[in-house]
Scaffold this motif. Structure first.
Motif, mmCIF file in Angstrom:
data_model
loop_
_atom_site.group_PDB
_atom_site.id
_atom_site.type_symbol
_atom_site.label_atom_id
_atom_site.label_comp_id
_atom_site.label_asym_id
_atom_site.label_seq_id
_atom_site.Cartn_x
_atom_site.Cartn_y
_atom_site.Cartn_z
ATOM 1 N N ARG A 1 -47.041 12.573 127.931
ATOM 2 C CA ARG A 1 -45.956 12.230 128.858
ATOM 3 C C ARG A 1 -45.588 10.751 128.787
ATOM 4 N NH1 ARG A 1 -48.670 15.379 132.732
ATOM 5 N NH2 ARG A 1 -49.076 13.474 133.875
ATOM 6 N N VAL A 2 -46.327 9.972 128.012
ATOM 7 C CA VAL A 2 -45.939 8.575 127.787
ATOM 8 C C VAL A 2 -44.684 8.508 126.893
ATOM 9 C CG1 VAL A 2 -46.712 6.381 126.761
ATOM 10 C CG2 VAL A 2 -48.268 7.695 128.212
ATOM 11 N N ILE B 1 -47.131 3.903 136.755
ATOM 12 C CA ILE B 1 -47.582 4.428 135.462
ATOM 13 C C ILE B 1 -48.252 5.783 135.664
ATOM 14 C CG2 ILE B 1 -49.399 4.063 133.737
ATOM 15 C CD1 ILE B 1 -48.733 1.085 133.883
ATOM 16 N N ARG B 2 -49.039 5.877 136.701
ATOM 17 C CA ARG B 2 -49.708 7.117 137.110
ATOM 18 C C ARG B 2 -50.169 6.889 138.544
ATOM 19 N NH1 ARG B 2 -53.510 9.032 132.514
ATOM 20 N NH2 ARG B 2 -51.512 8.789 131.458
ATOM 21 N N LEU C 1 -52.039 -2.939 138.670
ATOM 22 C CA LEU C 1 -51.594 -2.553 137.325
ATOM 23 C C LEU C 1 -50.896 -1.201 137.270
ATOM 24 C CD1 LEU C 1 -54.159 -4.526 136.947
ATOM 25 C CD2 LEU C 1 -54.325 -3.527 134.678
ATOM 26 N N GLU D 1 -44.590 10.394 136.996
ATOM 27 C CA GLU D 1 -46.053 10.315 136.903
ATOM 28 C C GLU D 1 -46.731 10.085 138.253
ATOM 29 O OE1 GLU D 1 -47.362 11.175 133.925
ATOM 30 O OE2 GLU D 1 -45.221 11.514 133.641
ATOM 31 N N ASN E 1 -39.171 8.126 133.663
ATOM 32 C CA ASN E 1 -40.395 7.888 132.912
ATOM 33 C C ASN E 1 -40.728 6.404 133.126
ATOM 34 O OD1 ASN E 1 -41.854 6.705 130.662
ATOM 35 N ND2 ASN E 1 -41.609 8.636 129.570
ATOM 36 N N PHE F 1 -42.337 4.204 131.650
ATOM 37 C CA PHE F 1 -42.345 3.318 130.488
ATOM 38 C C PHE F 1 -40.934 3.079 129.955
ATOM 39 C CE2 PHE F 1 -46.084 6.064 130.634
ATOM 40 C CZ PHE F 1 -47.033 5.100 130.911
ATOM 41 N N PRO G 1 -40.813 9.245 126.099
ATOM 42 C CA PRO G 1 -39.647 9.572 126.926
ATOM 43 C C PRO G 1 -39.477 11.086 127.002
ATOM 44 C CG PRO G 1 -39.100 7.788 125.429
ATOM 45 C CD PRO G 1 -40.481 8.270 125.045
ATOM 46 N N ALA G 2 -39.083 11.563 128.174
ATOM 47 C CA ALA G 2 -39.060 13.010 128.409
ATOM 48 C C ALA G 2 -38.233 13.752 127.358
ATOM 49 C CB ALA G 2 -38.544 13.288 129.815
ATOM 50 N N THR H 1 -50.383 -0.710 130.791
ATOM 51 C CA THR H 1 -49.849 -1.686 131.742
ATOM 52 C C THR H 1 -48.686 -2.451 131.118
ATOM 53 O OG1 THR H 1 -52.071 -1.932 132.621
ATOM 54 C CG2 THR H 1 -50.483 -3.633 133.222
ATOM 55 N N ARG I 1 -42.419 -3.817 134.750
ATOM 56 C CA ARG I 1 -41.334 -3.036 134.140
ATOM 57 C C ARG I 1 -40.204 -2.778 135.140
ATOM 58 N NH1 ARG I 1 -45.628 -0.123 131.864
ATOM 59 N NH2 ARG I 1 -45.861 -0.189 129.591
ATOM 60 N N PRO J 1 -46.114 1.212 125.974
ATOM 61 C CA PRO J 1 -44.785 0.921 125.431
ATOM 62 C C PRO J 1 -43.801 0.519 126.534
ATOM 63 C CG PRO J 1 -45.002 3.270 125.721
ATOM 64 C CD PRO J 1 -46.339 2.667 126.081
ATOM 65 N N SER J 2 -42.673 0.045 126.110
ATOM 66 C CA SER J 2 -41.604 -0.297 127.031
ATOM 67 C C SER J 2 -40.311 0.080 126.309
ATOM 68 C CB SER J 2 -41.679 -1.805 127.316
ATOM 69 O OG SER J 2 -40.840 -2.162 128.374
ATOM 70 N N TYR J 3 -39.745 1.208 126.700
ATOM 71 C CA TYR J 3 -38.617 1.759 125.945
ATOM 72 C C TYR J 3 -37.294 1.153 126.376
ATOM 73 C CZ TYR J 3 -42.135 5.339 125.037
ATOM 74 O OH TYR J 3 -43.292 5.991 124.692
#
Lengths: 467, 467
Positions: free
Chosen positions: A184-185, B376-377, B283, B402, B417, B419, A187-188, A109, B289, A112-114
């Motif tokens: 898949r979390v 997220i999913r 969530l 996702e 993605n 994230f 980055p692609a 939730t 994000r 990470p946060s890229y």
């Protein structure tokens, strides 16, 4: 191609078997211990194997600059990496991203946060991998088997494959390996790059069949793969668990200094039953729930009050990772809570040791009645194998079904779901109550299971995978 | 066995197509909307299908007690469950455990943490499933196809299989389905019970091939299964995505009251470009994000200041779940932060609507330039399909890879993605900048993709799976 038993071997890992320190103004190198180094010792000493690793300290870097030879004439080469690249690759990518993904530790939730910072760190990770790959290209003997260790070094394959096609390359993951949903979390683009590279090693190894199958699923369900590709096109995938070196460990356990620690522990706890855990202070190790389960056990069983002590050796780890620092606070608070709730003038239910002391840990392994190993997820877990080898009391292993070691030890350990505090309390209670003959049978069988494999078996599996 | 086109159908779900309220002292029943109900409407109206669901409110329970007939003479039976069982099964097991596991939302370091309370709740979940199963056994016509919906009702199969072998049973999961590593977060006994039951339905359906493969992996790697079992022994596994009813939705979009909402929205935002999101405050929807990405976009692109508005319709959901309440606070704080950072006297960057208003949501879908769907999913996500059907401006869909809908819409949506805040900002910016002809081509193609399936297609897939 040379005969496999003669083929030269190159080991590659982030942390090497030798480290340096300054003593009286001199750089002094010492050999490390552990299953990997023990297993390789004969190979290293015979000159068949060489080892490439990162310089990790200022002393290591000074040793590189001064071309100091490794102790015992070992063929160890340390790489002086760009310090900023090394920090980004190690802290942000390896330990704060890949480690979290493979162990399923992200609170998705929120993290990470890229952002752009992460992409820069990924480039640093790529450069570090490239420095390692170039070092192998320059120094590996013709036709060598190159054994690359762990998640820090996933991206070396393309360079090795194109510049040194004579080499056989094996990548071994010591962590769990994330299945498709969790991978898949990433980055692609990073995930694609990592899977492409892993698939370009000649073989990829894991401690258990479960992690190997996760990797195969990742390849099979990777968007680039066609649905017909069931078996990966390139990399051989294999499972082979590492073991501890029984001889080394038993000799440590019998050493005078270890016996001193054991005596001191026995003075402290007298004839109490003893529950032991030995872990890095680490989120995946599930330390807090272990104490919650002990708390629940004491709540359910007043007959155990004053009769049992929980010795938790939880050693500092990655203290510059904020999540780890936060977790340490949670562990300390939980210990305080449980001790305040149940402790008396003459009985402290939990003894927490936070200073790393290997000999004291081995002494604790000799003395436990119950060894608790309850990780959320764990590539293998060597403590679960070390305890049964040196324990003096036919103690019982309570083991998370999510530790890689479970695959080997399940017939002799008591299994727990690491999230199930109720079950963990129940199994610890059951283990404390086992009658002596049950205890002995179980512990003897367990020690036998552990002894079935040596670090050399694991090494041979990698060499076999190298072909 | 009857001809498939004539076979009687029983739908089973927690929430039914009819609910009651008290109006002037009378119980008044109304029909619900949504893809499932729309798709089934012809079947329900023809009398071929009946529906079993839970009474969810006091008015529903009163309607059960008074044997009030469903509106339009529909064959709907509501079950008056034990309120305590219902609460435990719905809140603690379905929404706070299974939902979290299937969406990967647990912060595993800290939760779940199973104690005796959880086991009691699991027993309540089992009893609720049993009440549903008994109701089907009593009232299903001979040889009926029974279509059981979602994760609230996974345990009905053994009773149905033993007491009514004439029935064909299909279980359809509307959520993602957890792969092996995540499913093992359930206590072992509960996971075994759930997989045993799911495997005892004649077929199990999922919105995408990915979730279906996760389920097959769970069966294959289940400790009870032997390593030879590659294909599940019993349940047929299939993927079939639900769609929205285009006719219904367009008629709502064209209604006078929706047009009024659209006018009011246009007065508010004038000729700004509009980013829209419509989600439960949840969530898995990844709302924070989304705002972080918008913040980053405004930081990178001063040309957009005053020119773009982000309308977020985030409606209350499961407010008695503490994690949801906490998340709502985080969403509100993030909106405040972004608006304080960028807002001016004449421009409020984010408009947050937290009161559920279906017509206003549909109006927003008509008006968006960019629709952000970044979970997220997500099992499927119908908003990603509804937007393209009614949007007036050839708006662009920015869609999480996702979300289940990604499998169908990837050739016409911009993928992110969830994230990756940097990538989300980039794709929103790119979507806002698309030139009109690109926009039109993409949006037209997208609407065509969505229109390829109707709710009836999905229903037919389930009936086909029933055999």
């Amino acid at each position: 191609m040379s005969d496999r038993t003669e083929r030269p071997v190159v080991i590659v890992s982030n942390r090497g078997p030798v480290s340096y320190r300054v003593e009286d103004g001199q750089l002094v190198g010492t050999r490390g211990a552990g299953g990997l180094v023990s297993g390789l010792a004969p190979l290293l000493d015979s000159g068949r194997a060489s080892w490439i690793a990162a310089a990790l300290s200022d002393a290591d870097r000074a040793a590189v600059a001064d071309r100091v030879s490794a102790p015992d004439g070992l063929a160890v080469r340390l790489l002086d990496l760009d310090p900023k690249d090394q920090a980004l690759a190690y802290d942000l990518i390896s330990n704060q991203t890949l480690w979290f993904i493979h162990h399923g530790l992200f609170d998705l939730t929120r993290s990470p946060s890229y952002t752009a910072d992460w992409l820069e760190a990924w480039e640093a990770y790529r450069r570090v991998n490239q420095v390692f790959a170039q070092a192998v290209c320059e120094s590996a003997p013709v036709d060598a088997a190159v054994l690359i260790q762990d998640y820090h070094l996933t991206l070396m394959a393309p360079t090795l494959a194109s510049e040194r096609p004579d080499l056989s390359t094996v990548h071994f993951h010591h962590t769990p390996f994330a299945g498709p949903d969790m991978l898949r979390v990433l980055p692609a683009a990073a995930r694609d790059e990592m899977l492409t590279s892993l698939n370009a090693y000649d073989a990829c190894g894991f401690h258990t069949q479960d992690w190997a199958e996760n990797f195969e699923q990742d390849l099979r369900r990777w968007p680039h793969a066609t649905s017909e590709v069931v078996v990966p096109a390139k990399a051989k995938v294999f499972a082979s668990s590492l073991s501890t070196d029984a001889g080394d460990l038993r000799s440590t356990a019998g050493s005078e200094r270890c016996v001193e620690h054991l005596r001191s522990l026995e003075e402290q706890i007298a004839d109490s039953q003893l529950i032991v855990r030995i872990d890095r202070m680490e989120l995946s190790k599930n330390i807090v729930r272990g104490f919650q389960a002990f708390d629940l056990l004491l709540q359910q069983r007043s007959d155990l009050h004053g009769q049992v002590v929980f010795l938790a050796c939880c050693y500092p780890s990655r203290e510059n990772v904020p999540e780890y620092a936060r977790y340490k606070e949670e562990v300390l608070a939980e210990v305080e809570r449980v001790n305040a709730r149940w402790g008396t003038a003459i009985w402290q239910p939990i003894l927490l040791e936070t200073n790393d002391n290997y000999l004291r840990s081995v002494a604790a392994l000799r003395r436990y009645d119950v060894l608790l190993v309850n990780p959320i997820r764990d590539g293998l877990n060597l403590v679960a194998k070390e305890g049964p080898l040196v324990n003096d009391r036919f103690g019982t292993l309570v083991l998370s079904t999510e530790a890689g070691a479970w695959a080997e030890l399940q017939s002799a350990a008591l299994g727990i779901n690491p999230f199930d505090v109720e079950q963990t309390a129940e199994m610890m209670g059951l283990a404390l109550d086992l009658d002596p003959s049950d205890r002995k049978t179980r512990a003897t069988y367990l020690a036998g299971l552990v002894a079935e494999r040596t670090p050399l078996d694991w090494l041979e599996d990698q060499l076999a995978a190298a072909g």
